[in-house]
Design an enzyme around this catalytic site. Structure first.
Site, PDB file in Angstrom:
ATOM      1  N   GLY A 101       0.834  -1.199   0.000  1.00 51.57           N
ATOM      2  CA  GLY A 101       0.000   0.000   0.000  1.00 51.57           C
ATOM      3  C   GLY A 101       0.866   1.245   0.000  1.00 51.57           C
ATOM      4  CD  GLU A 470      -8.278  -6.807 -23.784  1.00 51.11           C
ATOM      5  OE1 GLU A 470      -8.317  -5.694 -23.242  1.00 51.11           O
ATOM      6  OE2 GLU A 470      -7.599  -7.751 -23.345  1.00 51.11           O
ATOM      7  CE  LYS A 474      -4.391  -8.193 -22.943  1.00 56.36           C
ATOM      8  NZ  LYS A 474      -5.263  -8.294 -21.831  1.00 56.36           N
ATOM      9  CG  HIS A 493     -12.289  12.011 -39.524  1.00 56.94           C
ATOM     10  ND1 HIS A 493     -12.855  12.910 -40.399  1.00 56.94           N
ATOM     11  CD2 HIS A 493     -13.089  10.923 -39.544  1.00 56.94           C
ATOM     12  CE1 HIS A 493     -13.967  12.398 -40.908  1.00 56.94           C
ATOM     13  NE2 HIS A 493     -14.126  11.183 -40.399  1.00 56.94           N
ATOM     14  CE  LYS A 588      -3.930 -11.595 -13.620  1.00 56.11           C
ATOM     15  NZ  LYS A 588      -4.311 -11.392 -15.038  1.00 56.11           N
TER      16      LYS A 588
HETATM   17  O1  M6R Z   1      -8.212  -7.112 -11.735  1.00 56.12           O
HETATM   18  P1  M6R Z   1      -8.844  -6.115 -12.640  1.00 56.12           P
HETATM   19  O2  M6R Z   1      -9.685  -6.729 -13.702  1.00 56.12           O
HETATM   20  O3  M6R Z   1      -9.603  -5.052 -11.902  1.00 56.12           O
HETATM   21  O4  M6R Z   1      -7.628  -5.380 -13.350  1.00 56.12           O
HETATM   22  C1  M6R Z   1      -7.836  -4.309 -14.216  1.00 56.12           C
HETATM   23  C2  M6R Z   1      -6.605  -4.026 -15.035  1.00 56.12           C
HETATM   24  O5  M6R Z   1      -5.525  -3.689 -14.217  1.00 56.12           O
HETATM   25  C3  M6R Z   1      -6.218  -5.222 -15.913  1.00 56.12           C
HETATM   26  O6  M6R Z   1      -7.271  -5.628 -16.722  1.00 56.12           O
HETATM   27  C4  M6R Z   1      -5.005  -4.850 -16.799  1.00 56.12           C
HETATM   28  O7  M6R Z   1      -5.386  -3.908 -17.745  1.00 56.12           O
HETATM   29  C5  M6R Z   1      -4.425  -6.110 -17.444  1.00 56.12           C
HETATM   30  N1  M6R Z   1      -3.005  -6.121 -17.299  1.00 56.12           N
HETATM   31  C6  M6R Z   1      -4.692  -6.219 -18.874  1.00 56.12           C
HETATM   32  O8  M6R Z   1      -4.138  -7.353 -19.448  1.00 56.12           O
END
Ligand code: M6R
Length: 593
Positions: A101, A470, A474, A493, A588
């Site tokens: 945190g 998306e 990625k 544009h 993550k």
């Molecule tokens: O755990 P969450 O779904 O809330 O996480 C949201 C984003 O941090 C997550 O989707 C991030 O964009 C990933 N690394 C995408 O692959």
């Protein structure tokens, strides 16, 4: 983001803490450390290293210990180095702390209490441990820790060792997750359920502003005023999906391949023979509201964009999608009777938690859609729906995205008057996914030939455009190629100025109403030198289209069109020799705002 593991009991804390830290590796970190109690010397040793846990393991010279704490750090305050790695020990040697945190007022506290003191690190945590030591010279350590907790602004999950009480461990939580697990052998505490698996039989996710005193056999939970708080533990059951890589070289590739199975699992969880079973109270509540607001971040927000289309087209409920980090501090006009859906794979994203706290204050009803049943957002929202995707280990989210879309489709369908057979349509998607994945290796050559530049564009219209967003995320997050997802018609544009000889442009075409328009946009970039690749369905395909997918219900197209884009990202990263499952700078579960 940072990870915490602590253990006290009859087992060996050295191996349990190290194993727990390894299970948290997937969250992303840049240094690691631990403290172990040496019974012979009656001393807590501290070990820390920059880089991987293996580097830490190689310097831990103790074979056994009954008690230890460990930490993986994802730098927020100060550089990535040994000094800033946790644990941090007070200058008098008495207290040792690991902390997840951010303490927002740490510099104020440092200037107020420690004028002239030389700190060993640049971290907010070292200020906290010094403050604890400061007050513990005047009062019992429990009181000192609680006093300091009350002074902190920000977020924390924290473990504290007092060298004068070697059989006791203190834990505290505010906004950052922390769970306690228990078995006959001892007590484990971790910032993620993955750390508890294999060691605990029962678990308890801690609530905010709780303080816990842990001994080898038991623990007592208090509020910050020292009042005992009762608790009930739940049985820890692991998902059917394993968290091992198996035959695959990377978790990401494994998770891409799990998608048909995840979809079938979702079908089995949400449908009986013919009907959807979603809690009628939830459906009734949503029906009583006039507008749905979806809140999410990153990939989950992209799934939310598809969810909006499904909720509007199937259920006829107006819906808006918001970036959680923006919504938390810049709330737009909500209109009458808003209902909120929070989408989060981890269920721990701090930006979403900030939104949820505001929603609760305003008495707005909420639903969390998450992959982690025990997560903070699942527990704190009024309702929750589970993704059933099994642990997602790779930082780049793949199976959670398709699971989110599937659950949103089921939710939208269950509130609609539709008579089509969604269960059958979803099963057909799973089959089409499998059919494509059977020949997935062909994507490697396509990717290698196409992605030769430092940039790339994905273009599409409608839901294809949302899949493009998306797909672009990625590709950039693991290959580090600068990629934009673009509404195909918008390119001319302005952005078309970036197209030059060899610029890769990938088009997604799944809608018969806009297929011709997108193909025209593709021709426009081709004639300006772009190298192109088309992802489409059999019914819309033309000669020369590189990736042709089986026909499915068009409203479910994103579930299938995204899969080749996940593989494109995977192979682009593989070719560049990147750490696919743990891309640079990313975590993550993003537990800081
Ligand atoms: O755990 P969450 O779904 O809330 O996480 C949201 C984003 O941090 C997550 O989707 C991030 O964009 C990933 N690394 C995408 O692959």
């Amino acid at each position: 983001m940072c990870g915490i593991v602590g253990y006290l009991g009859e087992g060996n804390a050295r191996s349990i803490v190290l194993e727990g830290l390894k299970r948290l590796e997937y969250r992303g970190y840049d240094s690691a450390g631990m403290s172990l109690y040496d019974e012979t010397e009656q001393y807590f040793n501290v070990y820390k290293e920059k880089g991987r846990i293996q580097a830490l393991e190689s310097i831990v010279d103790m074979e056994r210990s009954p008690m230890g704490i460990g930490h993986t750090r994802w730098a927020t305050h100060g550089k990535v180095n040994r000094e800033n790695a946790h644990p941090h020990r007070s200058a008098d040697g008495r207290f040792t702390v690991v902390h997840n945190g951010v303490i927002d007022n740490y510099s104020k506290l440092r200037d107020l209490y420690f004028d002239g003191h030389t700190f060993q690190s640049e971290t907010d945590t070292e200020v906290v441990v010094e403050l604890i030591a400061h007050y513990a010279s005047k009062m019992p350590s429990q009181d000192a820790i609680r006093k300091v907790l009350k002074m902190l602004h920000g977020s924390y999950a924290m473990l504290v060792i007092d060298a004068l009480e070697p059989g006791t461990l203190y834990a505290a939580k505010y906004k950052s997750p922390l769970l306690i697990g228990k078995s006959d052998q001892g007590i484990i505490i971790g910032s993620d359920m993955m750390a508890l698996v294999g060691t605990a039989d029962n678990y308890l996710p801690l609530d905010d502003e709780t303080f816990v005193r842990i001994t080898r056999k038991n623990f007592t939970q208090y509020d910050l005023d020292g009042e005992v708080l009762p608790y009930t533990m739940s049985k820890l059951e692991m998902d059917d999906f394993t968290s091992e890589k198996g035959e695959f070289d990377h978790y990401m590739l494994k998770e891409i391949h799990e998608q048909p199975a995840v979809l079938r699992r979702i079908i089995s969880k949400y449908f009986n023979e013919t009907h959807v079973h979603i809690d009628e109270r939830l459906l009734k509540t949503i029906r009583q509201h006039e507008r749905i607001h979806i809140l999410a971040a990153g990939t989950s927000m992209h799934a939310g964009m598809i969810g909006k289309e499904l909720l509007e087209s199937l259920a006829g409920i107006p819906c808006e999608v918001h970036i959680a980090s923006e919504f938390a501090y810049q709330q737009p006009l909500l209109g009458d009777k808003p209902f909120f859906i929070l989408i989060s794979q981890s269920g721990e994203t701090a930006d979403l938690r900030a939104c949820l706290l505001n929603l609760k204050k305003a008495n707005h009803p909420s639903l969390t859609i998450t992959n982690v049943r025990t997560s903070t957002l699942a527990r704190e929202a009024d309702h929750s729906l589970e993704l059933h995707a099994g642990p997602e280990i790779a930082v780049a989210s793949t199976k959670a995205y398709t699971a989110q879309i599937a659950v949103l489709a089921i939710l939208a369908y269950s509130m609609s008057e539709q008579t089509f057979d969604l269960k059958r349509e979803l099963s057909e998607v799973a089959q089409a996914m499998e059919h494509f994945l059977d020949r997935y290796e062909s994507v490697e050559t396509l990717t290698t030939n196409l992605l030769t530049k430092r940039n790339c564009f994905y273009i599409g219209r409608g839901s294809d455009y949302h899949v493009c967003l998306e797909a672009a995320l990625k590709l950039k997050e693991i290959s580090y190629i600068q990629t934009e997802g673009f509404a195909a018609g918008e390119l001319k544009h302005g952005t078309i100025a970036l197209i030059e000889e060899g610029t890769p442009v990938i088009a997604i075409i799944s809608n018969d109403k806009t297929a011709e328009n997108t193909r025209s946009n593709l021709s426009e970039v081709k004639s300006r030198g772009a190298h192109t690749l088309t992802i489409t369905f059999e019914s819309l395909s033309e000669n020369g289209d590189e990736i042709v997918l089986d026909n499915i219900n068009p409203s479910l197209a994103p579930l299938l069109t995204v899969i080749p884009t996940q593989l494109i990202a995977y192979y682009a990263a593989l070719k560049r020799g990147h750490d696919i499952d743990k891309p640079r700078n990313l975590a993550k579960s993003v537990t800081v705002e």
